[in-house]
Design a protein around this motif. Sequence first.
Motif: not given
Length: 122
Positions: A16, A64, A66, A82-84, A86, A89
């Motif tokens: 995150s 989604e 996130r 900002m979580n999870r 990728k 990103d």
Amino acid sequence: VQLVESGGGLVQPGGSLRLSCTTSGFTLDFYTIAWFRQAPGQRREGLSFITSSDGGAYYVDTLEGRFTISKDHAQNTVYLQMNRLKPEDTAVYYCAADPFRANFVAKDYDYWGQGTQVTVSS
């Protein structure tokens, strides 16, 4: 009108980050603040915005759930949690402001920050 992004950096996939957009020179309540990002070779992509009128938060479907946008009036700052995260990103993240528009169209925003780099990699 000035916007300054901060909080970017290198993070592992699944991690995150919280980006900050610190504003000055205008009344935050009278402007929509949006977050965009731009990866190398790609167009600038709208992610989220928070409106001036009622503080409503809007997101593109591709996130989604996130990311979360929020506003701190006392600090004149808008955040993007900002979580999870990728690898896809990875991009330079920008905040933008406009007193009239509230959408995901980059060309509609008159004021921009300098951007902060987010890199998602193991």
